[in-house]
Design a protein around this motif. Structure first.
Motif, PDB file in Angstrom:
ATOM      1  N   GLY A 179       8.233  10.106   7.407  1.00  0.00           N
ATOM      2  CA  GLY A 179       7.802   9.688   8.725  1.00  0.00           C
ATOM      3  C   GLY A 179       6.631   8.737   8.772  1.00  0.00           C
ATOM      4  N   LEU A 180       6.059   8.381   7.618  1.00  0.00           N
ATOM      5  CA  LEU A 180       4.930   7.460   7.636  1.00  0.00           C
ATOM      6  C   LEU A 180       5.372   6.091   8.142  1.00  0.00           C
ATOM      7  CD1 LEU A 180       3.022   8.258   4.323  1.00  0.00           C
ATOM      8  CD2 LEU A 180       2.275   8.707   6.653  1.00  0.00           C
ATOM      9  N   PRO A 181       4.585   5.481   9.039  1.00  0.00           N
ATOM     10  CA  PRO A 181       4.968   4.174   9.579  1.00  0.00           C
ATOM     11  C   PRO A 181       4.755   3.054   8.562  1.00  0.00           C
ATOM     12  CG  PRO A 181       2.843   4.847  10.454  1.00  0.00           C
ATOM     13  CD  PRO A 181       3.350   6.002   9.643  1.00  0.00           C
ATOM     14  N   VAL A 182       5.684   2.113   8.567  1.00  0.00           N
ATOM     15  CA  VAL A 182       5.671   1.023   7.588  1.00  0.00           C
ATOM     16  C   VAL A 182       5.865  -0.309   8.307  1.00  0.00           C
ATOM     17  CG1 VAL A 182       6.809   0.048   5.563  1.00  0.00           C
ATOM     18  CG2 VAL A 182       6.614   2.530   5.814  1.00  0.00           C
ATOM     19  N   ASN A 230       0.801  -1.223   0.000  1.00  0.00           N
ATOM     20  CA  ASN A 230       0.000   0.000   0.000  1.00  0.00           C
ATOM     21  C   ASN A 230       0.838   1.280   0.000  1.00  0.00           C
ATOM     22  OD1 ASN A 230      -2.350  -1.579   0.177  1.00  0.00           O
ATOM     23  ND2 ASN A 230      -2.191  -1.672   2.420  1.00  0.00           N
ATOM     24  N   LEU A 231       2.156   1.159  -0.106  1.00  0.00           N
ATOM     25  CA  LEU A 231       3.026   2.327  -0.034  1.00  0.00           C
ATOM     26  C   LEU A 231       3.054   3.084  -1.354  1.00  0.00           C
ATOM     27  CD1 LEU A 231       6.102   0.975   1.961  1.00  0.00           C
ATOM     28  CD2 LEU A 231       4.248   2.424   2.778  1.00  0.00           C
ATOM     29  N   LEU A 232       2.970   4.410  -1.250  1.00  0.00           N
ATOM     30  CA  LEU A 232       3.130   5.262  -2.423  1.00  0.00           C
ATOM     31  C   LEU A 232       4.605   5.520  -2.667  1.00  0.00           C
ATOM     32  CD1 LEU A 232       0.317   7.883  -1.686  1.00  0.00           C
ATOM     33  CD2 LEU A 232       0.178   5.878  -3.187  1.00  0.00           C
ATOM     34  N   TYR A 250      12.219   0.047  -3.637  1.00  0.00           N
ATOM     35  CA  TYR A 250      11.430   1.195  -3.219  1.00  0.00           C
ATOM     36  C   TYR A 250      12.341   2.426  -3.126  1.00  0.00           C
ATOM     37  CZ  TYR A 250       8.061   3.948  -0.551  1.00  0.00           C
ATOM     38  OH  TYR A 250       7.193   4.941  -0.135  1.00  0.00           O
ATOM     39  N   PRO A 251      11.920   3.571  -3.684  1.00  0.00           N
ATOM     40  CA  PRO A 251      12.837   4.707  -3.857  1.00  0.00           C
ATOM     41  C   PRO A 251      13.260   5.435  -2.595  1.00  0.00           C
ATOM     42  CG  PRO A 251      10.628   5.305  -4.555  1.00  0.00           C
ATOM     43  CD  PRO A 251      10.605   3.833  -4.295  1.00  0.00           C
TER      44      PRO A 251
END
Length: 238
Positions: free
Chosen positions: A65-68, A56-58, A180-181
Motif C-alpha cells: 500500500g505504500l504510495p509510489v 527510494n523504493l525498498l 522491481y519485484p
C-alpha cells in the motif's frame, strides 16, 4: 419437584469439547477484529504519506500500500492476468512494463480489461506504449511474497499474452533486465488507468465481532443444554 444432578460422562465430554471449541473460535474472531483495525489504521496512515520516488523504493519488508510516483514511459510487454471479474463481466487485469527515468523497470497493473467474444479474440484496451507519463500507484504484495507462476515455461510468445499468475522473474528473463519485484497498482485517474475494483479489506472489524458474538452464544447454549440434561427431575421423590 426437585431436580437431581446426574453425571453423564459422554454428554459432559461432548459438551466440554464443543464449549472449548466455540469459545476458542470466539476469541480468534476478536483477535482478528484487533488485527483488522490495526491493518485499517496502517492503511490510513500510508494513504497520508507522500509518494516515494522510484530510486527510494525498498525491495524487502512490509511495503503493501505504500504510495509510489513513477516518471517515464510505458513499454511492451503486456501481460493479461486471467480469471478476473468486474461488474459481472469476465476479463483480465492488464500488467504493463513501465520504465522510470531512473532506468528502473516496474510492472504496473493498469486495471481491468473485458474479454472478447471468445478467448481467441485479443482483448481491446487503450495502448499507451512509449508515451511520457507521470503516474502514481501503490505497491501490491499478495501474501507478502513475490508473485510467481506455477509452470516453468519461459515467456517467449508474442505479447500481450494471457497468464494465470504474474511471474516477475520470468519477466526479467523476457526483457533481459531486472524488474522491481512487486506490482504497482495504478491509481484511478492516472494516465493509462483502466476500470478496477481493489477493495482494501474483505471483512470489516465489526463483522469479526459479530461472528465472535455468535460463537460465544453457541458456547452459552451448549452450557445451558448440559445443565438441563445433567439436572433431571428426581422421580424417586414422587
Amino acid at each position: 419437584m426437585k431436580r437431581a444432578f446426574r453425571f453423564n460422562w459422554r454428554v459432559t465430554v461432548f459438551s466440554a469439547l464443543c464449549l472449548a471449541g466455540f469459545v476458542r473460535l470466539g476469541i480468534w474472531q476478536l483477535e482478528r477484529e484487533v488485527e483488522k483495525r490495526e491493518l485499517l489504521a496502517q492503511k490510513a496512515y500510508r494513504v497520508s504519506l507522500p509518494s516515494l520516488e522510484a530510486a527510494n523504493l525498498l525491495e524487502e519488508g512490509d511495503l503493501e500500500g505504500l504510495p509510489v510516483r513513477l516518471v517515464g514511459e510505458y513499454h511492451e510487454p503486456v501481460l493479461l492476468l486471467d480469471n478476473k471479474v468486474l461488474k459481472g463481466k469476465v476479463g483480465f487485469e492488464a500488467h504493463q512494463l513501465f520504465r522510470d527515468d531512473t532506468g528502473l523497470l516496474f510492472l504496473v497493473n493498469r486495471g481491468f480489461v473485458p474479454m472478447g467474444r471468445t478467448r481467441e479474440v485479443q482483448p481491446k484496451f487503450p495502448k499507451v506504449h512509449h508515451e511520457p507519463a507521470d503516474i502514481r500507484g501503490r505497491i501490491y504484495q499478495p501474501g507478502k511474497q513475490i508473485l510467481l507462476l506455477n509452470d516453468q515455461n519461459p515467456l517467449t510468445t508474442e505479447f500481450p499474452i494471457i497468464v494465470q499468475q504474474i511471474d516477475v522473474e520470468k519477466m526479467n528473463a523476457a526483457v533481459g533486465k531486472p524488474i522491481y519485484p512487486f506490482v504497482i497498482r495504478l491509481e484511478a485517474g492516472q494516465f493509462g488507468a483502466l476500470p478496477r475494483h481493489w477493495p482494501g479489506t474483505v471483512m470489516s472489524p465489526e463483522t469479526h465481532r459479530g461472528y465472535a458474538i455468535q460463537w460465544f452464544s453457541m458456547a452459552l447454549a451448549v452450557l445451558i443444554a448440559w445443565l438441563f440434561f445433567s439436572f433431571s427431575k428426581d422421580l424417586s421423590r414422587e
